[in-house]
Design a protein around this motif. Structure first.
Motif, PDB file in Angstrom:
ATOM      1  N   TRP A 189      47.631  42.268  43.469  1.00 14.19           N
ATOM      2  CA  TRP A 189      47.721  43.449  44.584  1.00 14.19           C
ATOM      3  C   TRP A 189      48.971  44.248  44.466  1.00 14.19           C
ATOM      4  O   TRP A 189      50.186  43.924  44.492  1.00 14.19           O
ATOM      5  CB  TRP A 189      47.720  42.659  45.915  1.00 14.19           C
ATOM      6  CG  TRP A 189      47.741  43.839  47.091  1.00 14.19           C
ATOM      7  CD1 TRP A 189      48.406  44.116  47.833  1.00 14.19           C
ATOM      8  CD2 TRP A 189      46.497  44.640  47.265  1.00 14.19           C
ATOM      9  NE1 TRP A 189      48.314  44.970  48.781  1.00 14.19           N
ATOM     10  CE2 TRP A 189      47.010  45.573  48.504  1.00 14.19           C
ATOM     11  CE3 TRP A 189      45.484  45.001  46.796  1.00 14.19           C
ATOM     12  CZ2 TRP A 189      46.310  46.586  48.993  1.00 14.19           C
ATOM     13  CZ3 TRP A 189      44.597  46.244  47.164  1.00 14.19           C
ATOM     14  CH2 TRP A 189      44.899  46.851  48.227  1.00 14.19           C
ATOM     15  N   LEU A 244      45.397  36.454  43.633  1.00 12.93           N
ATOM     16  CA  LEU A 244      45.489  37.860  44.467  1.00 12.93           C
ATOM     17  C   LEU A 244      46.588  38.621  44.657  1.00 12.93           C
ATOM     18  O   LEU A 244      46.958  39.719  44.447  1.00 12.93           O
ATOM     19  CB  LEU A 244      44.384  37.382  45.726  1.00 12.93           C
ATOM     20  CG  LEU A 244      44.246  38.551  46.836  1.00 12.93           C
ATOM     21  CD1 LEU A 244      43.396  39.644  45.929  1.00 12.93           C
ATOM     22  CD2 LEU A 244      43.543  38.216  48.061  1.00 12.93           C
ATOM     23  N   MET A 296      41.471  43.317  41.594  1.00 15.95           N
ATOM     24  CA  MET A 296      42.195  42.865  42.854  1.00 15.95           C
ATOM     25  C   MET A 296      43.232  44.197  43.297  1.00 15.95           C
ATOM     26  O   MET A 296      43.964  43.939  44.123  1.00 15.95           O
ATOM     27  CB  MET A 296      43.009  41.662  42.682  1.00 15.95           C
ATOM     28  CG  MET A 296      41.979  40.493  42.308  1.00 15.95           C
ATOM     29  SD  MET A 296      43.043  39.013  41.996  1.00 15.95           S
ATOM     30  CE  MET A 296      41.495  37.783  41.860  1.00 15.95           C
ATOM     31  N   TRP A 325      45.017  42.456  53.100  1.00 20.07           N
ATOM     32  CA  TRP A 325      44.098  41.740  52.948  1.00 20.07           C
ATOM     33  C   TRP A 325      43.876  40.447  54.286  1.00 20.07           C
ATOM     34  O   TRP A 325      44.679  40.528  54.790  1.00 20.07           O
ATOM     35  CB  TRP A 325      44.061  40.810  51.665  1.00 20.07           C
ATOM     36  CG  TRP A 325      44.122  41.448  50.406  1.00 20.07           C
ATOM     37  CD1 TRP A 325      45.058  42.077  49.854  1.00 20.07           C
ATOM     38  CD2 TRP A 325      42.832  41.597  49.757  1.00 20.07           C
ATOM     39  NE1 TRP A 325      44.434  42.711  48.745  1.00 20.07           N
ATOM     40  CE2 TRP A 325      43.052  42.379  48.610  1.00 20.07           C
ATOM     41  CE3 TRP A 325      41.548  40.913  49.710  1.00 20.07           C
ATOM     42  CZ2 TRP A 325      42.239  42.902  47.327  1.00 20.07           C
ATOM     43  CZ3 TRP A 325      40.594  41.633  48.816  1.00 20.07           C
ATOM     44  CH2 TRP A 325      40.883  42.224  47.674  1.00 20.07           C
ATOM     45  N   ILE A 355      44.588  32.934  46.444  1.00 19.65           N
ATOM     46  CA  ILE A 355      45.429  33.777  47.333  1.00 19.65           C
ATOM     47  C   ILE A 355      46.740  33.835  46.707  1.00 19.65           C
ATOM     48  O   ILE A 355      47.317  34.933  46.501  1.00 19.65           O
ATOM     49  CB  ILE A 355      45.382  33.432  48.650  1.00 19.65           C
ATOM     50  CG1 ILE A 355      43.680  33.730  48.889  1.00 19.65           C
ATOM     51  CG2 ILE A 355      46.038  34.801  49.356  1.00 19.65           C
ATOM     52  CD1 ILE A 355      43.514  33.255  50.610  1.00 19.65           C
TER      53      ILE A 355
END
Length: 462
Positions: free
Chosen positions: A311, A307, A287, A318, A303
């Protein structure tokens, strides 16, 4: 409690090497949880595996007065204390501790009784089982399902119901899955990062397979791991892993389709062979900004909880679009424990946290949860106030809402968590070339019978 129900409920305990004695089951007597009890207790014990529910309750429940610095006690305005009993999900610890407490519920002192406990979709059916009778029917609390919960998504009500259709839990969240993709990779390969255009490239499995070849030609992986697609297939099975009253695990054809496609995609180079499964270091790194992975299949919590923390690049890198097939992944269900001495408080908390649209919309704004009112989520999908900075100003609710409206929840069983975990473990070795197909099947059969000693047979589709 019937013998088979005890066996399922205590699977986590036996797996941990502890004695699985009944220790005083509750039977089917729920009289002590009658919502007409005249005197409420002074302590509300809530069992969960993390602070997700606590943080939301503290933020939006109007009766909250304060919370202790260590987060273990929340005091309500009437002086009642909520005691948060948190044990980690890992290695079945949460269920082990919860099961032990539920089995001692009838004999526990008033201030030690469980009042509310939470479950996840993977094992909710274990706790809503009518024979287990550890979660009260919501109607016994005085909740009117036709009026109080009329605006909830139907699939969430089905998920929280027992084999007789009696609803024994409620949730503030839905978990519709979408496809989350890297904008820079989309621009490089497709010439655009527009969600509508990308959605056309991933609209079904056949189209996505052709797109995977496009991505590969530019040096990218479509997904990080074969585990990334499991929930889409697993959420669309046509029959439960184990039918109520039976001791046979039936592997659905959708699971076999996942096995076949995973092997094909891995061998074709559409997936990263170095990433084995999910929620591990390799998956987390996939990720990151140096990764060549184009997309993940995630629900809203995925998310927010996985994620975004993993990140390490610029905000707005994204975006989300439609998945190749509608699916749901996860969901936390709130249950009133049979035997609670706080039925009125429990009722008020469940209604406040799962049925009031304005409260749920605040949770959506503050925590990005896709919450459980149809009308509320329709409003959010059309309101720019729900746009996400992480997603570059995109309003993801535009994509969540249509998926949620089309979810047909897979038929549930009390054995879902073990089946979901162990089938992936067994065939991971096959995908990696460590065992052949028949050995992977045999390994699953052995593992599932060890996890659930009452399982006598595994049936594979023809």
């Amino acid at each position: 409690m019937k013998k088979r129900v005890v066996a399922v409920m205590m699977a986590a305990v036996t797996a941990a090497g502890l004695l699985a004695g009944c220790g005083g089951g509750q039977g089917t007597d729920s009289g002590s949880g009658d919502a007409q009890s005249t005197e409420e207790g002074k302590v509300i014990n809530i069992y969960s595996w993390n602070d997700e529910f606590r943080t939301r309750l503290e933020a939006v429940y109007p009766e909250v007065e304060s919370t202790s610095d260590d987060g273990t006690v929340t005091t309500l305005k009437d002086g009642t204390e909520i005691h948060w009993v948190i044990n980690p999900n890992q290695d079945g610890v949460y269920q082990q501790k919860l099961d032990e407490a539920l089995m001692n519920q009838a004999d526990a002192a008033a201030d030690d009784k469980i009042d509310i406990f939470l479950s996840e979709t993977d094992y909710v059916y274990k706790y809503t089982d009518a024979d287990a009778d550890v979660a009260m029917p919501l109607t016994d609390l005085g909740i009117d399902l036709d009026t109080d919960l009329a605006d909830q998504y139907d699939f969430t009500k089905t998920t929280a119901s027992d084999q007789d259709g009696v609803q024994r839990g409620s949730t503030w969240q839905c978990c519709p899955g979408v496809l989350v993709y890297r904008r820079d990779i989309a621009k490089d390969v497709f010439g655009t990062d527009d969600p509508t255009a990308v959605g056309e490239k991933v609209k079904d499995w056949d189209t996505l397979k052709a797109t995977a070849e496009e991505l590969k030609s530019k040096g990218y992986y479509t997904f990080s791991s074969y585990a990334d697609t499991f929930r889409v297939y697993g959420n669309n099975i046509s029959e439960p892993w184990v039918t109520t009253g039976e001791t046979t695990v039936k592997v659905d054809q959708k699971i076999m389709d996942w096995i076949e496609s995973s092997k094909e995609w891995l061998d074709a180079g559409y997936l990263d062979k170095t990433v084995k499964g999910q929620f591990n270091d390799d998956w987390n790194k996939a990720m990151g900004s140096s990764s060549k992975v184009f997309a993940f299949l995630l629900p809203p919590w995925g998310i927010d909880f996985t994620l975004s923390p993993n990140w390490d690049g610029d905000t707005g890198a994204w975006a989300v679009t439609n998945p190749p097939q509608e699916y749901n992944w996860g969901g936390s269900y709130i249950h009133a424990a049979t035997g609670t001495d706080n039925p009125e408080h429990v009722k008020d908390i469940i209604l406040a946290m799962t049925a009031e649209k304005d409260t749920l919309l605040k949770i959506s704004q503050d925590y990005l949860d896709f919450t459980n009112t149809v009308s509320g989520m329709e409003e959010a999908a059309a309101d720019d106030a729900y746009a996400s900075d992480f997603l570059g100003g995109q309003n993801a609710y535009e994509y969540y809402a249509p998926v949620a409206e089309n979810i047909q929840i897979a038929p549930l069983s009390s054995y879902d968590q073990g089946c979901v975990e162990l089938i992936q473990n067994a065939f991971s070795d096959y995908f990696q070339g460590n065992v052949d197909f028949d050995k992977a099947k045999s390994n699953f059969e052995t593992a599932i019978k060890e996890r659930y000693p009452d399982i006598t047979e595994v049936q594979w589709p023809e």
